[in-house]
Design an enzyme around this catalytic site. Structure first.
Site, PDB file in Angstrom:
ATOM      1  CG  ASN A 111      10.188   3.655  -7.260  1.00  0.00           C
ATOM      2  OD1 ASN A 111       9.281   4.438  -7.533  1.00  0.00           O
ATOM      3  ND2 ASN A 111       9.983   2.549  -6.550  1.00  0.00           N
ATOM      4  CG  HIS A 113       8.762   1.138  -2.008  1.00  0.00           C
ATOM      5  ND1 HIS A 113       7.665   0.729  -2.754  1.00  0.00           N
ATOM      6  CD2 HIS A 113       8.793   0.331  -0.919  1.00  0.00           C
ATOM      7  CE1 HIS A 113       7.079  -0.282  -2.141  1.00  0.00           C
ATOM      8  NE2 HIS A 113       7.741  -0.543  -1.022  1.00  0.00           N
ATOM      9  CB  SER A 140      13.617   3.104   0.430  1.00  0.00           C
ATOM     10  OG  SER A 140      13.478   2.472   1.687  1.00  0.00           O
TER      11      SER A 140
END
Ligand code: GRF
Length: 223
Positions: A111, A113, A140
């Site tokens: 993911n 973020h 991140s």
């Protein structure tokens, strides 16, 4: 013998600029992957239009059509499995996912973020960085686990916060970093330099204990 590119599915809820960056990296020959599915919880997501234009199969599922979150997640992940995907990328997917459906994907799912995790999990990260008076902000990419924005961080892009920055300017400036960060991390996974071993990330066979940092030359170990 030619090896087959790794099959990747992408989940996105919004405009899809991170998906566009992945497609551009692949087209430049920097990302040895085949995109087998782009799925969304919003039929109007720009990401779906980008995928259609690129000839990638798409799927839109409406959460309202399911009795509860778990039923939606189960259907979504059944369709992802059907696509043959080996890796899964969350690129602006704005839903919390059920731990049960995530379990088989741990170590194969990342993911992006928009904060320097562990700071600012969840929403409104740019506003929160400004309100805290931070001098630095960033993005991140992490492995997804059942903990929201809480899985091990693989790599970060850092940037200075300037006087006069507001939420929109910060978000806009950070995006150009995100667009380099996500393809670079996916390339590490696709080439199997980055692996998930014993519940933790390894890079080139060594435990990755601190996130890589995105520099002018790409990803590097932090000093
Ligand atoms: C990005 O800021 C990403 O970090 C966050 O959601 C946003 C998605 O933007 N998770 P886009 O849809 O990729 O343009």
């Amino acid at each position: 013998m030619m090896t087959q590119p790794v099959r990747v599915a992408v989940l996105a809820s919004g405009r899809g600029s991170n998906l566009a960056a992945l497609l551009e990296a692949r087209n430049r020959g920097e990302l040895p992957v085949q995109f087998v599915l782009v799925a969304s919880d919003r039929a109007t997501a720009g990401a779906l239009r980008l995928a259609e234009a690129a000839g990638i199969p798409t799927l839109a599922l409406a959460p309202r059509s399911y009795p509860d979150r778990r039923a939606f997640d189960r259907e979504l992940f059944a369709r992802i499995a059907d696509s043959g995907a080996e890796l899964l990328v969350l690129a602006g997917f704005m839903r919390i996912l059920d731990g049960e459906v995530l379990a088989p994907w741990i170590g194969r799912m990342i993911n992006i973020h928009p904060s320097l995790l562990p700071k600012y999990r969840g929403l409104h990260t740019h506003r929160r960085a400004l309100e805290a008076g931070d001098r630095e902000h960033g993005a991140s990419v992490h492995f997804v686990t059942a903990e929201l924005d809480g899985g091990p961080v693989i790599a970060q892009a850092r940037m200075a916060i300037h006087p006069g920055d507001d939420e929109d300017r910060l978000a806009q400036r950070l995006l150009s970093h995100e667009h380099r960060l996500l393809p670079a991390v996916l390339a590490l996974l696709a080439t199997r330099r980055l692996q998930w071993k014993n519940q933790a990330p390894q890079l080139d066979g060594q435990a990755l204990t601190t996130p890589l940092v995105l520099g002018a030359q790409g990803l590097q170990h932090s000093e």
